[in-house]
Design an enzyme around this catalytic site. Structure first.
Site, PDB file in Angstrom:
ATOM      1  N   HIS A  84       0.859  -1.188   0.000  1.00 30.03           N
ATOM      2  CA  HIS A  84       0.000   0.000   0.000  1.00 30.03           C
ATOM      3  C   HIS A  84       0.892   1.233   0.000  1.00 30.03           C
ATOM      4  CE1 HIS A  84      -2.698   3.108   1.506  1.00 30.03           C
ATOM      5  NE2 HIS A  84      -3.698   2.316   1.208  1.00 30.03           N
ATOM      6  N   CYS A  90      -3.655   2.492  -4.501  1.00 25.98           N
ATOM      7  CA  CYS A  90      -4.586   3.309  -3.724  1.00 25.98           C
ATOM      8  C   CYS A  90      -4.624   4.702  -4.345  1.00 25.98           C
ATOM      9  CB  CYS A  90      -4.147   3.381  -2.265  1.00 25.98           C
ATOM     10  SG  CYS A  90      -5.191   4.498  -1.292  1.00 25.98           S
ATOM     11  N   HIS A 102      -7.676   0.325  -4.261  1.00 23.25           N
ATOM     12  CA  HIS A 102      -8.424   1.190  -3.342  1.00 23.25           C
ATOM     13  C   HIS A 102      -8.857   2.401  -4.144  1.00 23.25           C
ATOM     14  CE1 HIS A 102      -6.308  -0.084   0.677  1.00 23.25           C
ATOM     15  NE2 HIS A 102      -6.960  -1.077   0.104  1.00 23.25           N
ATOM     16  N   ASP A 109     -12.681   3.011  -1.076  1.00 23.22           N
ATOM     17  CA  ASP A 109     -11.831   3.352   0.060  1.00 23.22           C
ATOM     18  C   ASP A 109     -12.376   4.607   0.713  1.00 23.22           C
ATOM     19  OD1 ASP A 109      -9.733   3.136   1.807  1.00 23.22           O
ATOM     20  OD2 ASP A 109      -8.319   4.192   0.508  1.00 23.22           O
ATOM     21  N   HIS A 110     -12.510   4.560   1.977  1.00 24.50           N
ATOM     22  CA  HIS A 110     -13.025   5.691   2.764  1.00 24.50           C
ATOM     23  C   HIS A 110     -14.363   6.174   2.191  1.00 24.50           C
ATOM     24  CE1 HIS A 110      -8.788   6.799   4.416  1.00 24.50           C
ATOM     25  NE2 HIS A 110      -9.063   5.521   4.491  1.00 24.50           N
ATOM     26  N   TYR A 165     -14.433   5.072   7.540  1.00 26.81           N
ATOM     27  CA  TYR A 165     -15.092   3.805   7.192  1.00 26.81           C
ATOM     28  C   TYR A 165     -16.558   3.718   7.615  1.00 26.81           C
ATOM     29  CZ  TYR A 165     -10.597   2.181   5.641  1.00 26.81           C
ATOM     30  OH  TYR A 165      -9.424   2.048   4.950  1.00 26.81           O
TER      31      TYR A 165
HETATM   32  C1  DNO Z   1      -6.435   3.521   5.316  1.00 23.79           C
HETATM   33  C2  DNO Z   1      -5.864   2.307   4.751  1.00 23.79           C
HETATM   34  C3  DNO Z   1      -4.479   1.992   5.274  1.00 23.79           C
HETATM   35  C4  DNO Z   1      -4.044   0.639   4.812  1.00 23.79           C
HETATM   36  C5  DNO Z   1      -2.670   0.225   5.232  1.00 23.79           C
HETATM   37  C6  DNO Z   1      -2.265  -1.019   4.497  1.00 23.79           C
HETATM   38  O1  DNO Z   1      -7.590   3.717   5.306  1.00 23.79           O
HETATM   39  O2  DNO Z   1      -5.914   2.343   3.382  1.00 23.79           O
HETATM   40  O3  DNO Z   1      -4.492   2.029   6.657  1.00 23.79           O
HETATM   41  O4  DNO Z   1      -4.914  -0.321   5.313  1.00 23.79           O
HETATM   42  O5  DNO Z   1      -1.751   1.203   5.033  1.00 23.79           O
HETATM   43  O6  DNO Z   1      -1.171  -1.599   5.121  1.00 23.79           O
END
Ligand code: DNO
Length: 393
Positions: free
Chosen positions: A233, A271, A298, A351-352, A368
């Site tokens: 990530h 991401c 993501h 994501d988020h 989340y």
């Molecule tokens: C945040 C996430 C990160 C992710 C880590 C992966 O929302 O995308 O915390 O889980 O960095 O190791």
């Protein structure tokens, strides 16, 4: 593209039954209760997997199998830590879980300064404010030499913010900065943070990269043998923080990482929110370049400001061209299908998301909430359907 959803385990306020209703089929999960560096036993993995299966869902991706700080520092009982990591991979593979996300950010995971930034609609977003970040570093942490890392105008603004800030403002800044650590472990107060930063004293990019390369050489061959994909990530935000280098921030970093241990098992979590916060990162171009190495996606967006601040935008809003990014991955899936690969479908998760509507009053992890992410998923699903239609036409 396979729709997945991050679930934090039985303590998550969002239930598996609710996730099922979003239409997502895959679960992204971790055994957050296991301390970094310890083994994930097969029994514990199976128990979690059964819980997820009982709700009609499949545990598709591990996020994260965390990398112990000793690995990043290059100190301590590394042989034992690497052994444990390989054992956890074997145990996961025995359960049929093959995609494993991790990060290589020293000390802190994702970092924000404000967990309740109001959007004009009344929804609430996460924000990284360059002024508050500088105020925290220089005036709260009082990190040695920190001033040198900031432009004079930013320092001036940070001093002003700090002078006017109440104790509550400062406490919520500390809380926001620590919120990125999802596990029960490794949360720091100011003295704790000073201590761990001291343990990295003198760490430069080259050393951190060498420590990362060693980690990959230790674990990638096992992952490859097991038919797994490790996927790093990116740094969030993709910039040095608190004097610590960050080395998973841009296209050159990603090229270096792939070169440390060339293997189908050495992959990337693309991401878009993390990489997209880097001013120099051209996300559609990066998506096209790295798509063959991407095991997990993501999808979210950010709006950047000239001083380095940014906030999390709507999934289709913000600065990054989401349809162009998604198009690159749909094309990659076509290539994988044409090559007869069984893993052509790339799992993605919204994501988020903003807190909105009935998200207020629920105790979810920052970024989340249920409804905000569902909105993101629904919008992304629409883009995917539209692009697929156009490709088929
Ligand atoms: C945040 C996430 C990160 C992710 C880590 C992966 O929302 O995308 O915390 O889980 O960095 O190791």
């Amino acid at each position: 593209m396979e729709e997945t959803w991050r679930w934090f385990g039985p303590l998550d306020d969002v239930t598996l039954e609710e996730i099922r209703q979003t239409g997502a089929t895959g679960i992204v999960n971790a055994l957050h209760e296991i301390p970094y560096g310890e083994v994930w036993e097969e029994e514990a993995i199976r128990a979690r997997q059964a819980m997820i299966a009982a709700a009609g869902l499949t545990w598709r991706v591990v996020e994260s199998l965390p990398v112990h700080e000793d690995v990043k520092r290059g100190t301590g009982e590394l042989d034992r830590i690497f052994d444990n990591y390989r054992t956890s991979l074997r145990n996961l593979a025995r359960c049929g879980i093959r995609i494993v996300c991790y990060n290589f950010m020293p000390v802190l995971d994702w970092t924000r300064t404000d967990l309740s930034y109001r959007m004009p609609t009344g929804a609430v977003a996460l924000r990284f404010d360059a002024v508050r970040h500088a105020a925290f570093d220089v005036l709260m942490l009082r990190r040695k030499g920190a001033e040198a890392d900031y432009a004079p105008a930013l320092l001036e603004a940070a001093r002003k913010w700090f002078a006017a800030a109440s104790e509550t403002d400062k406490a919520s800044l500390l809380n926001a900065i620590m919120a990125g650590l999802p596990g029960a472990y490794d949360r720091y107060d100011i003295p704790g943070m000073q201590r761990i930063l001291d343990s990295y004293a003198g760490m430069d990019r080259a050393t951190l990269k060498a420590n990362y390369a060693r980690f990959l050489r230790e674990v990638v061959p096992t992952a490859e043998e097991l038919g797994m994909q490790l996927c790093v990530h990116p740094d969030d935000p993709p910039r040095a923080l608190f004097g610590l280098p960050r080395i998973v921030s841009n296209a050159q970093d990603l090229r270096d990482i792939l070169g440390f241990a060339p293997s189908p098992a050495n992959g990337i979590t693309f991401c878009t929110g993390s990489l997209g916060a880097g001013v120099a990162n051209d996300l559609p171009a990066m998506a096209r370049e790295f798509a063959p190495n991407v095991a997990f996606l993501h999808l979210r967006n950010v709006t950047k400001e000239p001083d380095g601040s940014f906030h999390e935008a709507d999934h289709l809003g913000g600065d990054n061209d989401m349809p162009a990014i998604i198009a690159a991955f749909l094309a990659e899936e076509d290539r994988r299908r044409a090559a007869g690969r069984g893993d052509a479908e790339i799992p993605f998760r919204p994501d988020h998301g903003h807190q909105m509507l009935s998200d207020f009053g629920r105790r979810t992890h920052p970024g989340y909430p249920l409804v905000g992410r569902l909105r993101g998923l629904a919008e992304l699903r629409g883009v995917i359907a539209g692009l697929r239609h156009r490709r088929a036409a």
